[in-house]
Design a protein around this motif. Structure first.
Motif: not given
Lengths: 318, 88
Positions: A61-66, A267-269, A289-297
């Motif tokens: 979850r660390l990348p999420l905080e970034l 909206i996608a998330l 993982c899907i949420a992470y990819i969407i967050y990264a984009i």
């Protein structure tokens, strides 16, 4: 005039300081809640004991905080630009857009903190599964509503400043995408509501509410908000297309692209997370993982917003 | 019937600038006049125009790398120095 400028600067600095403090508090609270949550609910079991599972859960979850930090910095950049506009015609409308971005930048970490709090309380039998599920689902709807309504109000305002024609091709594409997404969402919801084998869980609110409540308090509001969100994307693009000033238009490009990306991916998330795991047949880890990819984009979108705001701010400073 | 007043020089400069800076034009022009000419924008005269154009030329090069746009903007502003009409 100089005194007023100093007062304005001071209150703006205080606002930024408070935001940093709030963000730091939410980030720390999130980590604490992850640590306190029973590792049985961890995304990935290492089979090496509860402490290792907790550690893996924290690291995942660390990348999420970034990502949250990128969102906050992007908001602060836009805030800096809007601060220069003051009470001008465009300033008032951009202020709404800025506040919508604030709702997203604070809402995102706040929702994660809240969701983990419900899980913790659920694990200690303080609240029921139904309460946790309903609270999780509706808190996301409220944050989404605040953000999109503010952004929509702002884009509607700036759109009126640009004299020009409707962008018919873009309207057609957005209408088609909107109808396809809406129809898919309704189909998946109907599937889920009618599936008696779907197990009750915090992610499966359909179990705890009658079908009519799900339709009129969740599906309809989400479809309305997503339509507003898509319209906001259209209005932003149209404004960038038709506003006077070729140097200004170029400076707006990144901001427009950034907002379009952020609104669309939000909206996608929401589409993916509002539907239960059972409806999409995805494991928690896969959904994560899907949420992470969407967050990264989405991060790229926020970076575009920040660079766009920087270009526009330069026009107001030189 | 009262005859409508022709635009002031300041308004003419904003009109030209709006083709390049759109909604930001009035803020941009008044900032250049206040910061570099040390006068109120409404007090802009044709004698100040040359100096204002020099400052704007330096500034616009920071805002855009497109030399064509920058030159076009300066050329449009320079046209104002040739026009007769209100000197303020």
């Amino acid at each position: 005039m100089e005194v007023m400028d100093q007062v304005k600067h001071h209150s703006h600095s205080t606002h930024r300081y408070r935001l940093y403090m709030l963000f730091g508090f939410l980030a720390a609270l999130y980590f604490i809640l992850i640590y306190l949550t029973n590792p049985a609910s961890a995304l990935l079991s290492t089979h090496l004991g509860a402490d290792n599972d907790r550690l893996v859960s924290l690291l995942l979850r660390l990348p999420l905080e970034l990502i949250w930090l990128v969102v906050l910095l992007s908001y602060l950049r836009l805030d800096g630009y809007v601060n220069h506009l003051g009470d001008n015609k465009d300033g008032r409308h951009f202020a709404y857009i800025k506040n919508g971005l604030l709702a997203l930048s604070i809402g995102m970490p706040a929702l994660y903190v809240l969701n983990n709090l419900w899980v913790l309380l659920l694990q200690h039998d303080v609240i029921s599964v139904s309460f946790a599920g309903i609270a999780t689902t509706y808190s996301q709807l409220i944050v989404t509503a605040i953000a999109i309504l503010l952004i929509a109000r702002g884009t509607n305002g700036i759109n009126r400043l640009a004299k020009g024609y409707p962008l018919n091709k873009l309207t057609g594409v957005l209408l088609f995408v909107g109808i396809a997404v809406g129809a898919s969402f309704c189909f998946l919801v109907a599937n889920n509501v009618s599936d008696p084998s779907a197990a009750p869980s915090i992610n499966n609110v359909w179990h705890y509410l009658p079908a009519w409540a799900v339709i009129y308090t969740l599906v309809v509001p989400y479809l309305f908000l997503w339509t507003l969100g898509v319209r906001s994307i259209y209005e932003f693009i149209r404004y960038q297309h038709f506003v006077k000033g070729n140097v200004y238009r170029r400076a707006l490009r990144n901001l427009t692209a950034g907002f379009a990306t952020v609104i669309f991916l939000n909206i996608a998330l929401q589409f993916i997370t509002t539907l239960s795991r059972q409806s999409l047949n995805l494991s928690r880890l896969t959904l994560f993982c899907i949420a992470y990819i969407i967050y990264a984009i989405m991060c790229l979108g926020y970076i575009l917003i920040a660079t766009g705001a920087g270009h526009l701010q330069k026009i107001e400073e030189v | 019937m009262a005859t409508p007043q022709s635009p002031t020089l300041y308004e003419q400069v904003i009109t030209v600038t709006s083709d390049y800076l759109g909604p930001a034009s009035e803020r941009f022009v008044s900032r250049q006049i206040r910061n570099h000419l040390n006068k109120d924008p409404a007090d802009l005269t044709r004698k100040d125009l040359a100096q204002l154009i020099r400052w704007i030329k330096a500034t616009i090069s920071v805002l855009t790398e497109d030399a064509e746009i920058a030159n076009s903007y300066i050329a449009d502003l320079t046209e104002l120095t040739k026009l007769k009409g209100r000197t303020t």
